[in-house]
Design a protein around this motif. Sequence first.
Motif, PDB file in Angstrom:
ATOM      1  N   ARG A  52      92.755 -25.968 125.542  1.00  0.00           N
ATOM      2  CA  ARG A  52      93.384 -24.520 125.516  1.00  0.00           C
ATOM      3  C   ARG A  52      92.043 -23.489 125.669  1.00  0.00           C
ATOM      4  O   ARG A  52      91.190 -23.800 125.031  1.00  0.00           O
ATOM      5  CB  ARG A  52      94.001 -24.174 124.102  1.00  0.00           C
ATOM      6  N   ILE A  54      91.291 -19.424 124.922  1.00  0.00           N
ATOM      7  CA  ILE A  54      91.819 -18.241 124.202  1.00  0.00           C
ATOM      8  C   ILE A  54      90.713 -17.110 124.549  1.00  0.00           C
ATOM      9  O   ILE A  54      89.518 -17.405 124.060  1.00  0.00           O
ATOM     10  CB  ILE A  54      92.005 -18.270 122.866  1.00  0.00           C
ATOM     11  N   ASP A  76      95.145 -18.019 127.417  1.00  0.00           N
ATOM     12  CA  ASP A  76      96.016 -16.652 126.743  1.00  0.00           C
ATOM     13  C   ASP A  76      94.783 -15.439 126.366  1.00  0.00           C
ATOM     14  O   ASP A  76      93.742 -15.751 126.195  1.00  0.00           O
ATOM     15  CB  ASP A  76      96.292 -17.132 125.602  1.00  0.00           C
ATOM     16  N   VAL A  78      94.055 -12.291 123.977  1.00  0.00           N
ATOM     17  CA  VAL A  78      94.237 -11.878 122.700  1.00  0.00           C
ATOM     18  C   VAL A  78      93.447 -10.644 122.515  1.00  0.00           C
ATOM     19  O   VAL A  78      92.192 -10.453 122.770  1.00  0.00           O
ATOM     20  CB  VAL A  78      93.863 -12.987 121.393  1.00  0.00           C
ATOM     21  N   HIS A  94      96.284 -16.725 116.451  1.00  0.00           N
ATOM     22  CA  HIS A  94      96.811 -16.895 117.606  1.00  0.00           C
ATOM     23  C   HIS A  94      97.012 -18.432 117.779  1.00  0.00           C
ATOM     24  O   HIS A  94      98.307 -19.099 118.041  1.00  0.00           O
ATOM     25  CB  HIS A  94      96.276 -16.609 118.814  1.00  0.00           C
TER      26      HIS A  94
END
Length: 393
Positions: A52, A54, A76, A78, A94
């Motif tokens: 992942r 972020i 993602d 944020v 998150h």
Amino acid sequence: MINDRPIAAIIVAAGTGSRSGSDVPKQYRTVSGKPMLRHSVEAFAAHPAISRIIIVIADRQEPLAEEALAGLCGFDLVVGGVERRDSVRNALQHLENMEFTGSIMIHDAARPFLSAAVVDRLIAALEESDSAVPALPIVDSLSRCDSHFLQETVERNGLYRIQTPQAFRHEVIFEAHRRWNPAEPATDDARMAMAAGYDVAIVEGDERLAKFTFADDFIREIGQSAPMQDVRTGMGYDVHRLAAGEELWLCGLQIAHEKGLAGHSDADVALHALTDAVLGAAALGDIGDHFPPSDAQWKGASSDRFLAHAVQLASAQGFALCHLDVTIICEAPKIGPHKQGMRARVAEICDIAIDRVSIKATTTEKLGFTGRGEGIAAQAVATLIRGQTEQTA
């Protein structure tokens, strides 16, 4: 993966970059042919252990981030906070909302040249330690000083430069942030982990992970990004006839004059020369190959589109635009009063700092077609740099 658990990467890119000498936040400025932020995202995305990503950005910077990361996926966005610690905490929250339980790496977007080897060393260190950071020993002499003179010498043995990414077991980084006194400044997440009683191991860092902070760092970027440099120079030359009833455009500015330049597009002779110089440096043909005058869609077109496209093509080949120099050759109009505006406009078109653009003008002492006022000529030089020289058979 550590203990068969996934690893998430948090890239902190929420700063304003006010010290970097540009109106564009430094994480979105072009470094070695692509936006700075994109380097780190691509590095983590290419590593098989990272599951992942972020990316923490400042409020209202979504359009900048989306443009910088166009074509990439699997991350993602944020929104960060006032301080770096706040931004990291938002990213951790998150991950918690996603019920993520793996280890976490936290990286500064201002360190774009991240190698897989550094990531591998951090992962290995987490097998035995609560957390780990890349570090390099201090090799320069150190001394305290006042505003003018050296004072006492500082012993450099045992002193290290700490870099990112910094790696943490899941419970370590969450607990470190929970325990931290918000009234205290946090220099980095490793310091917070230490304050919470956790061990922080060091692994070998990388000189290429030097942080971009000041304007001069962008000048030195190629030395950080690769050991070899591919420097290219291209030349461009163009001529257009002066004619009554036409607008006069030079370097993207409309100039008041009794005549204008005639051509298929807006006939901006300076931008045409610059376009050919950029294309030539990248060995991508010439302006006629990309924007043929036989194509009706370019009738009356603004020449800033040509130059911007040439820069984008060069960037796609891995080149960073280092410098542009153009000389406008004419008896009239006077170019001097417009130089600074021209520099600003060309810098804007190419998305580079204005100090990388030079605009000059000269006459031919009444000789030739320019001396007779029949037309205007321009010659240009473009310098491109690519970090790693490609070897060809």
